[in-house]
Design a protein around this motif. Structure first.
Motif, PDB file in Angstrom:
ATOM      1  N   GLY A 156       0.829  -1.207   0.000  1.00 33.22           N
ATOM      2  CA  GLY A 156       0.000   0.000   0.000  1.00 33.22           C
ATOM      3  C   GLY A 156       0.861   1.254   0.000  1.00 33.22           C
ATOM      4  O   GLY A 156       0.602   2.198  -0.740  1.00 33.22           O
ATOM      5  N   ALA A 157       1.927   1.232   0.803  1.00 35.28           N
ATOM      6  CA  ALA A 157       2.784   2.412   0.940  1.00 35.28           C
ATOM      7  C   ALA A 157       3.470   2.775  -0.371  1.00 35.28           C
ATOM      8  O   ALA A 157       3.763   3.935  -0.627  1.00 35.28           O
ATOM      9  CB  ALA A 157       3.840   2.177   2.028  1.00 35.28           C
ATOM     10  N   VAL A 158       3.738   1.780  -1.217  1.00 35.55           N
ATOM     11  CA  VAL A 158       4.388   2.095  -2.490  1.00 35.55           C
ATOM     12  C   VAL A 158       3.373   2.311  -3.602  1.00 35.55           C
ATOM     13  O   VAL A 158       3.717   2.362  -4.778  1.00 35.55           O
ATOM     14  CB  VAL A 158       5.400   0.998  -2.916  1.00 35.55           C
ATOM     15  N   GLY A 159       2.103   2.448  -3.226  1.00 33.55           N
ATOM     16  CA  GLY A 159       1.101   2.861  -4.205  1.00 33.55           C
ATOM     17  C   GLY A 159       0.544   1.748  -5.065  1.00 33.55           C
ATOM     18  O   GLY A 159       0.170   1.978  -6.207  1.00 33.55           O
ATOM     19  N   ILE A 160       0.486   0.530  -4.533  1.00 35.03           N
ATOM     20  CA  ILE A 160      -0.153  -0.545  -5.284  1.00 35.03           C
ATOM     21  C   ILE A 160      -1.600  -0.654  -4.817  1.00 35.03           C
ATOM     22  O   ILE A 160      -1.861  -0.809  -3.620  1.00 35.03           O
ATOM     23  CB  ILE A 160       0.612  -1.873  -5.103  1.00 35.03           C
ATOM     24  N   ALA A 161      -2.522  -0.550  -5.771  1.00 37.78           N
ATOM     25  CA  ALA A 161      -3.939  -0.576  -5.433  1.00 37.78           C
ATOM     26  C   ALA A 161      -4.344  -1.980  -4.991  1.00 37.78           C
ATOM     27  O   ALA A 161      -3.788  -2.971  -5.467  1.00 37.78           O
ATOM     28  CB  ALA A 161      -4.765  -0.140  -6.642  1.00 37.78           C
ATOM     29  N   ARG A 221       8.683  10.733  -1.711  1.00 32.43           N
ATOM     30  CA  ARG A 221       7.780  10.628  -0.565  1.00 32.43           C
ATOM     31  C   ARG A 221       8.348   9.658   0.482  1.00 32.43           C
ATOM     32  O   ARG A 221       8.342   9.932   1.683  1.00 32.43           O
ATOM     33  CB  ARG A 221       6.412  10.141  -1.043  1.00 32.43           C
ATOM     34  N   LEU A 222       8.892   8.530   0.010  1.00 31.73           N
ATOM     35  CA  LEU A 222       9.380   7.516   0.931  1.00 31.73           C
ATOM     36  C   LEU A 222      10.620   7.990   1.683  1.00 31.73           C
ATOM     37  O   LEU A 222      10.852   7.617   2.825  1.00 31.73           O
ATOM     38  CB  LEU A 222       9.696   6.223   0.182  1.00 31.73           C
ATOM     39  N   ARG A 223      11.427   8.812   1.008  1.00 29.32           N
ATOM     40  CA  ARG A 223      12.608   9.337   1.674  1.00 29.32           C
ATOM     41  C   ARG A 223      12.204  10.077   2.940  1.00 29.32           C
ATOM     42  O   ARG A 223      12.810   9.936   3.993  1.00 29.32           O
ATOM     43  CB  ARG A 223      13.365  10.280   0.743  1.00 29.32           C
ATOM     44  N   ALA A 224      11.145  10.864   2.829  1.00 24.31           N
ATOM     45  CA  ALA A 224      10.681  11.607   3.986  1.00 24.31           C
ATOM     46  C   ALA A 224      10.068  10.668   5.030  1.00 24.31           C
ATOM     47  O   ALA A 224      10.286  10.823   6.226  1.00 24.31           O
ATOM     48  CB  ALA A 224       9.645  12.646   3.550  1.00 24.31           C
ATOM     49  N   GLU A 225       9.332   9.657   4.551  1.00 25.22           N
ATOM     50  CA  GLU A 225       8.619   8.771   5.462  1.00 25.22           C
ATOM     51  C   GLU A 225       9.547   7.818   6.217  1.00 25.22           C
ATOM     52  O   GLU A 225       9.389   7.589   7.403  1.00 25.22           O
ATOM     53  CB  GLU A 225       7.627   7.931   4.649  1.00 25.22           C
ATOM     54  N   PHE A 226      10.488   7.229   5.503  1.00 25.74           N
ATOM     55  CA  PHE A 226      11.318   6.186   6.110  1.00 25.74           C
ATOM     56  C   PHE A 226      12.644   6.706   6.641  1.00 25.74           C
ATOM     57  O   PHE A 226      13.327   6.034   7.380  1.00 25.74           O
ATOM     58  CB  PHE A 226      11.585   5.066   5.095  1.00 25.74           C
ATOM     59  N   ASP A 227      13.047   7.907   6.185  1.00 22.36           N
ATOM     60  CA  ASP A 227      14.251   8.528   6.707  1.00 22.36           C
ATOM     61  C   ASP A 227      15.506   7.685   6.465  1.00 22.36           C
ATOM     62  O   ASP A 227      16.438   7.696   7.259  1.00 22.36           O
ATOM     63  CB  ASP A 227      14.086   8.816   8.213  1.00 22.36           C
TER      64      ASP A 227
END
Lengths: 349, 338
Positions: free
Chosen positions: B135-140, B197-203
């Motif tokens: 879900g986090a990587v945008g898979i429906a 987006r993930l860079r910000a989320e996962f740091d």
């Protein structure tokens, strides 16, 4: 206006779809090129862009008559070549050459470079002044290789040099039109620039006409005079290159251009990206009517029901769309989705 | 915060033509939450650098130097250490998502394997986490897609699955080797937005390997330009584009059609060198338009041109003023053309 060198009308190409491993039974067809029309004028470069599976390479092969077409017409230098036999095509081929994407696959590894370039001359029994060897050395020099490369084999060359060999071979018979199918895609950036410069020099020197197929929008913009944007076997927009880049009208061209990374970090940060949902559908189950409607932020029922008509903008700039993009660039990506209803616009005016 | 500190990394292959030093004394650091772009053409050593860090090179290839991942040296790590670290502390995504997924296992199984190997948690939680990652990587409809096989996914979706696997254990370091090169431009744009987006989320610290300066401008914070196995210039991304100092970087920027101001591109003459026949001195000197006698014999060190500590390093013998003048002249030209 000068007569076009190449005219393509309503070209259609199907491929059979087979099921079963050995005795594949045909279960349907895939329409790879679906009613494509365009013309190419002498001395110009026509760019064809699109993503993988849009049919641009198939189109090139149809134009070269390497593939037979289902219907439509190809006219080259005033002659209808659509149904010429292999033998009859021989007369035309010397004027119609191709440069391929992969310089590793398109040169025979068992042949010496000189013989590769000489082959078209041999086949057409040309007797150039000073002999074939002399002519080949001239060509080697012209494309930036050295005469002593004549006796070497393709594996001794780098990708860029191999592409030069492919270009020399295409030039050997002094053709009128060269179809370049992704000629720089396999090359490093610095080498890519050399080959683009070479192609442009040769065009000026020999008055060549190019069809330039690529998926890299920056490259196509750099070389093309006019441009066709393809999506799922159809041309969705075409026009003078600068017109299309300055103001793309079809939502697909617009999203394509907005997706190209900008080589300037400050501009890249300032820009809000327009990101298309989904991916190009498989040609096996293409959407009806406008091919782009399932991914299009502007689509309505009509886009799914009826083929969009061609709309004219600047002279020689048209897009097949019910709701073309009104202005460009957009201040905000969401604007792409907010269309003005053409009927409402008519009523209010 | 520095999570990976690479010092004097040197990777040598033994070939029939002799030793090939693919990575020749490369040093850099990766910082939490930042993206370092490793840029170069084929044979520059950028991919070998990442494979050396992941220790994915065949036995017999010598890797020297230090690569401290949170203080633990990857270069001397044994197999047990590597099994523990890979996929947990350091993860990698590859160019071709088709060949990096196993075709005979479901996507869910592969993402869950990654979580299971590094965490002792109940199966239901593993499953839940795999679903969240997709879900986090945008898979429906992630729950349903877990049971699908890789061939049921498109290229862009497979790359998303690879990213989900790589980030499943929230690694300190993510290495992305040409993650968008095999993708179409609209799909590339989707993946770049996702990575941002993930860079910000996962740091995580991200090392992005690419030949495309456009991709660098879109997503990187810092850039290291490689040529012939060495880093020739290293700087924050704005600096690289606004005042590039190394002649090779100038050439790369000049070669881009989007930055061209006229019909002709100012390309770099010649081709990148083969690793078995690397020129002496500065590796770029045979192709360099401003090469001097000294460049043939002395390899320039990577240092700050101004002598100051502005985080902008280059390896070139040219005088600092010359580099500055040329680099800024180059940068100011193309802005108008866009």
């Amino acid at each position: 206006m000068t007569e076009p060198l190449l005219v393509v009308e309503d070209l259609v190409k199907d491929f059979p779809v087979r099921r079963g491993a050995v005795f594949g039974r045909q279960v349907g067809t895939v329409r790879a090129v679906d009613g494509v029309s365009f013309d190419v004028r002498p001395g110009e470069t026509l760019g064809i862009v699109g993503e993988s599976g849009c049919g641009k390479s198939t189109l090139a092969r149809c134009v070269m008559r390497l593939l037979d077409v289902e219907s439509g017409r190809i006219e080259f230098a005033g002659r209808d070549i659509t149904h010429l036999s292999r033998r009859e095509m021989r007369d035309v081929r010397s004027d119609l050459m191709m440069v391929f994407q992969d310089p590793y696959e398109s040169l025979n590894p068992h042949m010496r470079v000189g013989d590769i370039i000489a082959e078209p001359l041999e086949i057409y029994k040309r007797r150039p002044e000073g002999g074939i060897r002399h002519r080949v050395k001239e060509l080697l020099d012209r494309v930036g290789l050295r005469p002593e490369h004549y006796d070497r084999f393709p594996h001794e060359f780098s990708g860029g040099q191999r592409q030069r060999i492919g270009i020399a071979r295409a030039l050997a018979l002094e053709p009128k039109l060269i179809v370049c199918d992704e000629p720089v895609t396999a090359l490093d950036v610095s080498v890519q620039a050399q080959i683009l410069n070479l192609l442009s020099d040769l065009q000026g020197e020999f008055g060549l006409t190019y069809i330039f197929i690529a998926h890299d929008l920056d490259v196509v913009r750099h070389v093309s005079d006019r441009l066709c944007v393809m999506y799922l076997g159809q041309i969705s927009e075409r026009g003078r290159c600068e017109d299309v880049y300055r103001h793309p009208r079809h939502p697909y061209s617009a999203s394509l251009m907005a997706a190209v990374p900008i080589a300037d970090p400050k501009l890249a940060r300032a820009r809000k990206p327009i990101v298309l949902e989904g991916e190009i559908p498989s040609p096996l189950d293409r959407p009806g009517a406008c091919r782009f409607h399932p991914r299009c932020p502007r689509a309505t029922e009509i886009c799914a029901a009826e083929d969009p008509p061609a709309r004219q903008f600047e002279p020689d700039h048209e897009a097949h769309c019910y709701f073309p993009v009104e202005r460009w660039p957009l201040d905000d990506p969401s604007e792409l989705a907010s269309r003005t209803d053409p009927d409402a616009a008519v009523q209010s005016s | 915060m520095t999570v990976l500190d690479v010092r004097e990394l040197r990777t040598t292959f033994q070939t029939r033509e002799g030793a090939a030093c693919a990575v020749d004394g490369v040093s850099f650091t990766l910082e939490r939450g930042r993206v370092l772009g490793l840029v170069g053409e084929s044979g520059s050593g950028k991919s070998v650098t990442s494979l050396s860090l992941m220790r994915l090179l065949p036995r017999g290839v010598s890797v020297e130097g230090q690569a401290l991942l949170n203080g633990f040296d990857l270069v001397t790590a044994d197999d047990a250490d590597l099994r523990r670290l890979r996929g947990d502390e350091i993860a990698m995504i590859f160019q071709d998502p088709t060949t990096s997924l196993n075709p005979v296992y479901t996507v869910g199984w592969q993402v869950e394997e990654m979580i299971r190997l590094h965490n002792e948690i109940p199966r239901a939680q593993v499953h839940q986490r795999a679903r969240d990652m997709l879900g986090a990587v945008g898979i429906a409809q992630p729950a349903a897609r877990l049971d699908d096989y890789p061939h049921q996914f498109s290229g862009g979706m497979r790359q998303r699955v690879m990213i989900a696997m790589a980030l499943a254990n929230n690694p300190s370091v993510l290495i992305a080797d040409e993650p968008t090169t095999a993708l179409d431009v609209t799909t590339q744009a989707q993946i770049l937005v996702l990575l941002r987006r993930l860079r910000a989320e996962f740091d995580s610290a991200i090392m992005l390997i690419t030949h495309d300066l456009g991709v660098v401008a879109e997503i990187c914070d810092d850039v290291a330009v490689m040529y012939g196995g060495r880093i020739v210039e290293r700087a924050p991304v704005d600096e690289i584009f606004e005042s590039p100092r190394h002649p090779y970087t100038w050439g790369l920027l000049d070669s881009m059609p989007s930055r061209a101001t006229s019909g002709r591109l100012r390309s770099i003459p010649g081709t990148p060198p083969s690793l078995t026949e690397l020129p002496g001195g500065c590796r770029f000197h045979p192709r360099c338009p401003v090469a001097m006698e000294k460049c043939r014999t002395d390899a320039p060190a990577l240092r700050s041109a101004g002598g100051g500590d502005d985080g902008h390093l280059d390896a070139c013998h040219l005088a600092a003023e010359q580099k500055r003048a040329r680099g800024q002249g180059l940068a100011s030209a193309p802005a108008a053309s866009r």
